[in-house]
Design a protein around this motif. Sequence first.
Motif, PDB file in Angstrom:
ATOM      1  N   TYR A  56       0.805  -1.234   0.105  1.00  0.00           N
ATOM      2  CA  TYR A  56      -0.065   0.010   0.029  1.00  0.00           C
ATOM      3  C   TYR A  56       0.910   1.442  -0.068  1.00  0.00           C
ATOM      4  CZ  TYR A  56      -3.480   3.476   1.890  1.00  0.00           C
ATOM      5  OH  TYR A  56      -4.325   4.403   2.106  1.00  0.00           O
ATOM      6  N   HIS A  57       1.865   1.276   0.789  1.00  0.00           N
ATOM      7  CA  HIS A  57       2.713   2.393   0.914  1.00  0.00           C
ATOM      8  C   HIS A  57       3.587   2.664  -0.232  1.00  0.00           C
ATOM      9  CE1 HIS A  57       2.575   4.135   4.885  1.00  0.00           C
ATOM     10  NE2 HIS A  57       2.128   2.950   5.325  1.00  0.00           N
ATOM     11  N   LYS A  58       4.090   1.353  -0.973  1.00  0.00           N
ATOM     12  CA  LYS A  58       4.845   1.452  -2.296  1.00  0.00           C
ATOM     13  C   LYS A  58       3.930   1.984  -3.448  1.00  0.00           C
ATOM     14  CE  LYS A  58       7.735  -2.475  -1.101  1.00  0.00           C
ATOM     15  NZ  LYS A  58       8.072  -3.800  -1.178  1.00  0.00           N
ATOM     16  N   GLN A  59       2.594   1.856  -3.284  1.00  0.00           N
ATOM     17  CA  GLN A  59       1.691   2.163  -4.361  1.00  0.00           C
ATOM     18  C   GLN A  59       1.745   3.946  -4.275  1.00  0.00           C
ATOM     19  OE1 GLN A  59      -1.961   0.780  -3.949  1.00  0.00           O
ATOM     20  NE2 GLN A  59      -1.320  -1.319  -4.558  1.00  0.00           N
ATOM     21  N   TYR A  60       1.907   4.332  -3.060  1.00  0.00           N
ATOM     22  CA  TYR A  60       2.083   5.818  -2.883  1.00  0.00           C
ATOM     23  C   TYR A  60       3.138   6.211  -3.614  1.00  0.00           C
ATOM     24  CZ  TYR A  60      -2.430   6.933  -0.427  1.00  0.00           C
ATOM     25  OH  TYR A  60      -3.662   7.007  -0.374  1.00  0.00           O
ATOM     26  N   GLU A  61       4.449   5.515  -3.184  1.00  0.00           N
ATOM     27  CA  GLU A  61       5.499   5.936  -3.585  1.00  0.00           C
ATOM     28  C   GLU A  61       5.721   6.065  -5.191  1.00  0.00           C
ATOM     29  OE1 GLU A  61       8.593   3.486  -1.844  1.00  0.00           O
ATOM     30  OE2 GLU A  61       7.943   3.808   0.156  1.00  0.00           O
ATOM     31  N   ILE A  62       5.043   5.058  -5.894  1.00  0.00           N
ATOM     32  CA  ILE A  62       5.084   4.990  -7.233  1.00  0.00           C
ATOM     33  C   ILE A  62       4.283   6.322  -7.818  1.00  0.00           C
ATOM     34  CG2 ILE A  62       4.178   3.601  -9.360  1.00  0.00           C
ATOM     35  CD1 ILE A  62       4.946   1.097  -7.599  1.00  0.00           C
ATOM     36  N   ARG A  63       3.225   6.567  -7.033  1.00  0.00           N
ATOM     37  CA  ARG A  63       2.376   7.473  -7.635  1.00  0.00           C
ATOM     38  C   ARG A  63       3.082   9.029  -7.460  1.00  0.00           C
ATOM     39  NH1 ARG A  63      -3.313   6.564  -4.331  1.00  0.00           N
ATOM     40  NH2 ARG A  63      -3.781   4.703  -5.595  1.00  0.00           N
ATOM     41  N   ILE A  64       3.791   9.189  -6.399  1.00  0.00           N
ATOM     42  CA  ILE A  64       4.455  10.218  -6.154  1.00  0.00           C
ATOM     43  C   ILE A  64       5.842  10.570  -7.052  1.00  0.00           C
ATOM     44  CG2 ILE A  64       6.215  11.473  -4.697  1.00  0.00           C
ATOM     45  CD1 ILE A  64       4.258  10.467  -2.597  1.00  0.00           C
ATOM     46  N   LYS A  65       6.500   9.315  -7.550  1.00  0.00           N
ATOM     47  CA  LYS A  65       7.552   9.361  -8.279  1.00  0.00           C
ATOM     48  C   LYS A  65       7.185   9.655  -9.603  1.00  0.00           C
ATOM     49  CE  LYS A  65      11.071   6.164 -10.217  1.00  0.00           C
ATOM     50  NZ  LYS A  65      10.911   5.416 -11.331  1.00  0.00           N
ATOM     51  N   ASN A  66       5.848   9.269 -10.173  1.00  0.00           N
ATOM     52  CA  ASN A  66       5.457   9.466 -11.364  1.00  0.00           C
ATOM     53  C   ASN A  66       4.987  11.090 -11.668  1.00  0.00           C
ATOM     54  OD1 ASN A  66       5.713   6.853 -12.370  1.00  0.00           O
ATOM     55  ND2 ASN A  66       3.885   6.205 -12.154  1.00  0.00           N
ATOM     56  N   ILE A  67       4.336  11.751 -10.542  1.00  0.00           N
ATOM     57  CA  ILE A  67       4.001  12.672 -10.291  1.00  0.00           C
ATOM     58  C   ILE A  67       5.187  13.799 -10.607  1.00  0.00           C
ATOM     59  CG2 ILE A  67       2.999  14.788  -9.152  1.00  0.00           C
ATOM     60  CD1 ILE A  67       1.100  12.726  -8.142  1.00  0.00           C
ATOM     61  N   LEU A  68       6.513  13.365  -9.815  1.00  0.00           N
ATOM     62  CA  LEU A  68       7.494  14.179  -9.763  1.00  0.00           C
ATOM     63  C   LEU A  68       8.225  14.266 -11.236  1.00  0.00           C
ATOM     64  CD1 LEU A  68       8.740  13.652  -6.290  1.00  0.00           C
ATOM     65  CD2 LEU A  68       7.597  15.834  -7.100  1.00  0.00           C
ATOM     66  N   GLU A  69       8.329  12.919 -11.872  1.00  0.00           N
ATOM     67  CA  GLU A  69       8.877  12.735 -13.129  1.00  0.00           C
ATOM     68  C   GLU A  69       8.389  13.636 -14.147  1.00  0.00           C
ATOM     69  OE1 GLU A  69       8.924   8.501 -13.847  1.00  0.00           O
ATOM     70  OE2 GLU A  69      10.795   8.350 -12.697  1.00  0.00           O
ATOM     71  N   ASN A  70       6.898  13.735 -13.881  1.00  0.00           N
ATOM     72  CA  ASN A  70       6.155  14.401 -15.066  1.00  0.00           C
ATOM     73  C   ASN A  70       6.242  16.143 -14.766  1.00  0.00           C
ATOM     74  OD1 ASN A  70       5.174  12.400 -16.441  1.00  0.00           O
ATOM     75  ND2 ASN A  70       3.124  12.126 -15.094  1.00  0.00           N
ATOM     76  N   MET A  71       6.643  16.605 -13.607  1.00  0.00           N
ATOM     77  CA  MET A  71       6.835  17.740 -13.231  1.00  0.00           C
ATOM     78  C   MET A  71       8.134  18.456 -13.831  1.00  0.00           C
ATOM     79  SD  MET A  71       5.277  18.074  -9.600  1.00  0.00           S
ATOM     80  CE  MET A  71       5.866  19.803  -9.196  1.00  0.00           C
TER      81      MET A  71
END
Length: 147
Positions: free
Chosen positions: A113-128
Amino acid sequence: MKNSNYEKQISELILETICKFDERDSKERNFGTDVNIHHSEIHMIKFIKENTDLHISAIARKLGITRGAVSQTIKRLQSKGLITKEVDEGNNSKIVVRLTGKGQTAYINHENYHKQYEIRIKNILENMGAGSEKVVYDFLLEFYRKI
């Protein structure tokens, strides 16, 4: 030049995000088991998994909470079949707590569950774009310090 409208929108968005997380964390989840688990319980499971062979007093000391609070959580987890109490092999007068298979399942699913959040945040930051990680991190760290 700063845009005060953005400052207000950021402030409101942060508060709404905190409320949403608080609301989500207050709900029980099963974490892949047949029982619902409260936020405080899953974090006790995580602590037990990552700090093996501790007795209730040691858990309370390490977490900085009362022995009674630990005992109540342990009783709930035991009644749900997520942990067991066993005699300490090194000291027969002490009882240690350990995860059952179901407790292990809950732990693994909580970590996922925590890893899913990490992946979401990583993707958002990469797109920024480049450098956004540091700006966001610095902002959140400073915000955290001021709370």
